[in-house]
Write a protein that holds these residues in place. Structure first.
Motif, PDB file in Angstrom:
ATOM      1  N   ILE A 171      31.134  37.879 121.509  1.00 55.68           N
ATOM      2  CA  ILE A 171      30.948  37.726 119.954  1.00 55.68           C
ATOM      3  C   ILE A 171      29.469  36.902 119.725  1.00 55.68           C
ATOM      4  CG2 ILE A 171      32.016  36.713 117.977  1.00 55.68           C
ATOM      5  CD1 ILE A 171      34.823  37.640 119.437  1.00 55.68           C
ATOM      6  N   THR A 172      28.713  37.159 119.000  1.00 53.68           N
ATOM      7  CA  THR A 172      27.603  36.541 118.600  1.00 53.68           C
ATOM      8  C   THR A 172      27.864  35.816 117.335  1.00 53.68           C
ATOM      9  OG1 THR A 172      26.745  38.234 117.661  1.00 53.68           O
ATOM     10  CG2 THR A 172      26.049  38.036 119.989  1.00 53.68           C
ATOM     11  N   GLY A 173      28.593  35.939 116.418  1.00 54.86           N
ATOM     12  CA  GLY A 173      28.566  35.499 115.113  1.00 54.86           C
ATOM     13  C   GLY A 173      30.072  35.799 114.353  1.00 54.86           C
ATOM     14  N   VAL A 174      30.314  34.973 113.512  1.00 50.90           N
ATOM     15  CA  VAL A 174      31.493  35.104 112.796  1.00 50.90           C
ATOM     16  C   VAL A 174      31.647  34.741 111.226  1.00 50.90           C
ATOM     17  CG1 VAL A 174      33.071  34.804 114.757  1.00 50.90           C
ATOM     18  CG2 VAL A 174      32.439  32.815 113.267  1.00 50.90           C
ATOM     19  N   SER A 175      32.303  35.196 110.506  1.00 51.62           N
ATOM     20  CA  SER A 175      32.665  34.639 109.107  1.00 51.62           C
ATOM     21  C   SER A 175      34.164  34.371 108.851  1.00 51.62           C
ATOM     22  CB  SER A 175      32.106  35.689 107.988  1.00 51.62           C
ATOM     23  OG  SER A 175      32.456  35.217 106.609  1.00 51.62           O
ATOM     24  N   ALA A 176      34.585  33.244 108.589  1.00 47.99           N
ATOM     25  CA  ALA A 176      36.145  32.927 108.851  1.00 47.99           C
ATOM     26  C   ALA A 176      36.536  32.353 107.571  1.00 47.99           C
ATOM     27  CB  ALA A 176      36.164  32.284 110.090  1.00 47.99           C
ATOM     28  N   LEU A 177      37.862  32.442 107.674  1.00 50.38           N
ATOM     29  CA  LEU A 177      38.612  31.377 106.474  1.00 50.38           C
ATOM     30  C   LEU A 177      40.198  31.055 107.511  1.00 50.38           C
ATOM     31  CD1 LEU A 177      41.395  32.889 105.156  1.00 50.38           C
ATOM     32  CD2 LEU A 177      39.485  34.147 103.843  1.00 50.38           C
ATOM     33  N   THR A 178      40.563  29.815 107.210  1.00 57.55           N
ATOM     34  CA  THR A 178      41.606  29.373 107.967  1.00 57.55           C
ATOM     35  C   THR A 178      42.744  28.986 106.559  1.00 57.55           C
ATOM     36  OG1 THR A 178      40.916  27.359 108.167  1.00 57.55           O
ATOM     37  CG2 THR A 178      40.768  28.809 109.794  1.00 57.55           C
ATOM     38  N   GLU A 179      43.919  28.749 106.710  1.00 57.32           N
ATOM     39  CA  GLU A 179      44.869  28.156 105.956  1.00 57.32           C
ATOM     40  C   GLU A 179      46.179  27.528 106.642  1.00 57.32           C
ATOM     41  OE1 GLU A 179      45.705  26.554 103.272  1.00 57.32           O
ATOM     42  OE2 GLU A 179      44.417  28.118 102.136  1.00 57.32           O
ATOM     43  N   THR A 180      46.520  26.286 105.874  1.00 56.09           N
ATOM     44  CA  THR A 180      47.455  25.821 106.342  1.00 56.09           C
ATOM     45  C   THR A 180      48.700  25.741 105.211  1.00 56.09           C
ATOM     46  OG1 THR A 180      46.465  24.187 107.680  1.00 56.09           O
ATOM     47  CG2 THR A 180      48.742  23.536 107.135  1.00 56.09           C
ATOM     48  N   THR A 222      35.762  37.863 110.458  1.00 59.06           N
ATOM     49  CA  THR A 222      34.779  39.094 110.888  1.00 59.06           C
ATOM     50  C   THR A 222      34.052  38.565 111.937  1.00 59.06           C
ATOM     51  OG1 THR A 222      33.417  38.929 109.119  1.00 59.06           O
ATOM     52  CG2 THR A 222      35.508  40.309 108.886  1.00 59.06           C
ATOM     53  N   ALA A 223      33.559  39.543 112.755  1.00 63.16           N
ATOM     54  CA  ALA A 223      32.466  39.152 113.827  1.00 63.16           C
ATOM     55  C   ALA A 223      31.491  40.423 114.095  1.00 63.16           C
ATOM     56  CB  ALA A 223      33.416  38.850 115.160  1.00 63.16           C
ATOM     57  N   ARG A 224      30.383  39.884 114.971  1.00 62.75           N
ATOM     58  CA  ARG A 224      29.636  40.765 115.399  1.00 62.75           C
ATOM     59  C   ARG A 224      29.625  40.820 116.867  1.00 62.75           C
ATOM     60  NH1 ARG A 224      26.729  43.926 112.373  1.00 62.75           N
ATOM     61  NH2 ARG A 224      26.186  43.230 110.122  1.00 62.75           N
ATOM     62  N   ALA A 234      32.870  25.570 105.790  1.00 61.88           N
ATOM     63  CA  ALA A 234      31.697  26.080 105.096  1.00 61.88           C
ATOM     64  C   ALA A 234      31.953  27.152 104.031  1.00 61.88           C
ATOM     65  CB  ALA A 234      30.307  26.152 105.931  1.00 61.88           C
ATOM     66  N   ALA A 235      33.277  27.417 103.533  1.00 53.24           N
ATOM     67  CA  ALA A 235      33.593  28.438 102.920  1.00 53.24           C
ATOM     68  C   ALA A 235      33.226  29.934 103.274  1.00 53.24           C
ATOM     69  CB  ALA A 235      33.143  28.317 101.399  1.00 53.24           C
ATOM     70  N   SER A 236      33.405  30.128 104.591  1.00 51.90           N
ATOM     71  CA  SER A 236      33.156  31.503 105.167  1.00 51.90           C
ATOM     72  C   SER A 236      31.724  31.867 105.405  1.00 51.90           C
ATOM     73  CB  SER A 236      33.914  32.682 104.303  1.00 51.90           C
ATOM     74  OG  SER A 236      35.152  32.479 103.984  1.00 51.90           O
ATOM     75  N   VAL A 237      30.893  31.026 105.444  1.00 52.58           N
ATOM     76  CA  VAL A 237      29.572  31.274 105.623  1.00 52.58           C
ATOM     77  C   VAL A 237      29.561  31.860 107.094  1.00 52.58           C
ATOM     78  CG1 VAL A 237      28.883  29.071 106.722  1.00 52.58           C
ATOM     79  CG2 VAL A 237      27.077  30.281 105.328  1.00 52.58           C
ATOM     80  N   TRP A 238      28.395  32.774 107.202  1.00 51.89           N
ATOM     81  CA  TRP A 238      28.326  33.620 108.612  1.00 51.89           C
ATOM     82  C   TRP A 238      27.660  32.355 109.522  1.00 51.89           C
ATOM     83  CZ3 TRP A 238      29.535  37.640 110.755  1.00 51.89           C
ATOM     84  CH2 TRP A 238      28.940  37.999 112.012  1.00 51.89           C
ATOM     85  N   THR A 239      28.219  32.285 110.368  1.00 50.78           N
ATOM     86  CA  THR A 239      28.087  31.274 111.394  1.00 50.78           C
ATOM     87  C   THR A 239      27.720  31.864 113.016  1.00 50.78           C
ATOM     88  OG1 THR A 239      29.663  29.823 110.235  1.00 50.78           O
ATOM     89  CG2 THR A 239      29.132  29.025 112.598  1.00 50.78           C
ATOM     90  N   PRO A 240      26.676  31.502 113.493  1.00 51.71           N
ATOM     91  CA  PRO A 240      26.228  32.036 114.812  1.00 51.71           C
ATOM     92  C   PRO A 240      27.141  31.216 115.774  1.00 51.71           C
ATOM     93  CG  PRO A 240      24.231  31.313 113.716  1.00 51.71           C
ATOM     94  CD  PRO A 240      25.200  30.990 112.865  1.00 51.71           C
ATOM     95  N   VAL A 241      27.826  31.844 116.872  1.00 51.67           N
ATOM     96  CA  VAL A 241      28.299  31.429 117.927  1.00 51.67           C
ATOM     97  C   VAL A 241      27.096  30.672 118.773  1.00 51.67           C
ATOM     98  CG1 VAL A 241      29.718  31.599 120.266  1.00 51.67           C
ATOM     99  CG2 VAL A 241      30.162  33.046 117.816  1.00 51.67           C
ATOM    100  N   ARG A 242      27.781  29.497 119.014  1.00 52.07           N
ATOM    101  CA  ARG A 242      26.613  28.636 120.007  1.00 52.07           C
ATOM    102  C   ARG A 242      27.174  27.547 120.699  1.00 52.07           C
ATOM    103  NH1 ARG A 242      25.901  23.825 116.874  1.00 52.07           N
ATOM    104  NH2 ARG A 242      26.010  24.032 114.577  1.00 52.07           N
TER     105      ARG A 242
END
Length: 388
Positions: free
Chosen positions: A209-218, A252-254, A380-388
């Motif tokens: 997996i090289t990048g994601v866009s995410a949300l979490t909730e409690t 979601t992921a690539r 960051a409100a689901s901003v696309w984030t590279p995996v690093r």
């Protein structure tokens, strides 16, 4: 003793019991090069550790993991503790020349996982091996699925869909156990069960997996405080504490192979007890699996005659399927505990061969980096984030 290996285990609750079953069983089912000698179990509460050692089949008990690391009879350390202790214990064990099996996720932070992976690499040069305990890789249906993907039966991979659904904390009165505290668990559903589907997706596809866009909730932000850390979980009446981890994570992921993926991990799926599902779609076919039917794999061959094509149910209980030949006649299904026995079997075989077992600490670090990217994206409100 020739042909044996002394094992020390730190932690004795849910995972400790599962690992103990595997250590007791593995050499009776498989022709392994080393027979485990269950030397010592370690836990902080002396009375509870002594009782667990007697129940689970360990020869002795200890209350300080450092003494287990120093024990000359212990050649392999099995870490079944909460994530906040993984790094310190594993680093000390590797430095002492002990082989290490560490429960997932590898650590609570990327920095800890990087230190562990570096130490594991240095130790491997001295013949000291390590492995992360992602047991679902050893479910026969999933190991068989990996062989189909590796053999090109799905063609070019395009989609991965993965879910891990549980419901054990739906009740707001459920206490604030360690898994709901970030300083101990690292994250909530994301690290506890999401780590499994991240590893499994990368294992099955052979891609990263090289990048994601995410949300979490409690959903439940405060829970009753726990007044006892051993035995039955109890709460202390009206006293409450803050839940500091996620109850659910979506992303979601690539993948570096060009595929895209969707992932869901939640402990709030009412009615779902341990539903880990994954589906892969490719240009030549598809695979689908649900752990609640763990002896089955569904396969679609898209190159077949359309009038006959469709998903077919494969009962993965034949002697030629991965691991199955060591157990029962065809049609007699295996269970959750067998995945741990298979895991221990593979680790012991690697030790006997002098080869590097998988998944490695480097694999565990890759999963940790994905989890970290998910948390950063969600923050960051689901901003696309590279995996690093």
């Amino acid at each position: 003793m020739a042909g044996q290996i002394g094992v020390g285990m730190v932690g004795y609750a849910f995972m400790g019991a599962a690992h103990s079953q595997a250590w007791r069983t593995v050499h009776h089912a498989f022709a392994v090069p080393l027979t485990p000698r269950m030397a010592v179990l370690c836990g902080r509460d002396a009375a509870a550790a002594e009782a667990a050692a007697a129940k689970l089949g360990w020869a002795a008990f200890e209350t300080d993991w450092k003494r287990v690391v120093d024990d000359e009879d212990v050649e392999l350390l099995d870490i079944c503790t909460p994530g906040d202790t993984h790094a310190e214990i594993a680093l000390a064990a590797l430095e002492a020349g002990k082989h290490v099996l560490c429960e997932k996720p590898l650590a609570n932070t990327v920095a800890e996982a990087e230190a562990m992976a570096a130490a594991a690499s240095a130790a491997a040069a001295r013949g000291v091996r390590s492995m992360v305990a992602f047991n679902y890789r050893r479910v026969p249906a999933l190991a068989f699925a990996r062989s189909l993907v590796a053999g090109g039966r799905l063609g070019e991979l395009r989609h991965v869909r993965a879910q891990y659904l549980q419901d054990w904390i739906v009740d707001p009165a459920f206490p604030l156990v360690w898994r709901l505290q970030k300083d101990k668990a690292g994250s909530g559903a994301l690290g506890d069960i999401g780590a499994h589907i991240v590893d499994l997706a990368q294992f099955l596809t052979g891609a990263r997996i090289t990048g994601v866009s995410a949300l979490t909730e409690t959903f439940v932000k405060e829970r009753p405080l726990v007044v006892s850390s051993s035995g039955l979980v109890a709460s202390s009446g009206s006293a409450r504490g803050e839940v500091t981890v996620d109850d659910a994570a979506l992303f979601t992921a690539r993948f570096d192979c060009g595929a895209i993926g969707s992932f869901e991990a939640t402990r709030f799926a009412s009615g779902r007890k341990n539903s880990m599902r994954i589906e892969l779609n490719g240009s030549a076919g598809s695979l689908a699996f649900d752990f609640e039917a763990m002896n089955e794999l569904h396969f679609h061959d898209h190159t077949a005659d359309p009038e006959l094509a469709g998903f077919r149910r494969i009962l993965v209980t034949e002697p030629g399927h991965p691991y199955v030949g060591a157990w029962w006649p065809p049609g007699h299904g295996l269970g959750y505990e067998h995945s741990f026995t298979h895991e221990i079997r593979d680790f012991l075989v690697a030790l006997g061969e002098g080869s590097d077992p998988a998944p490695s600490f480097a694999d565990g670090l890759q999963v940790q980096r994905v989890l970290d990217a998910v948390e950063r994206s969600a923050a960051a409100a689901s901003v696309w984030t590279p995996v690093r």
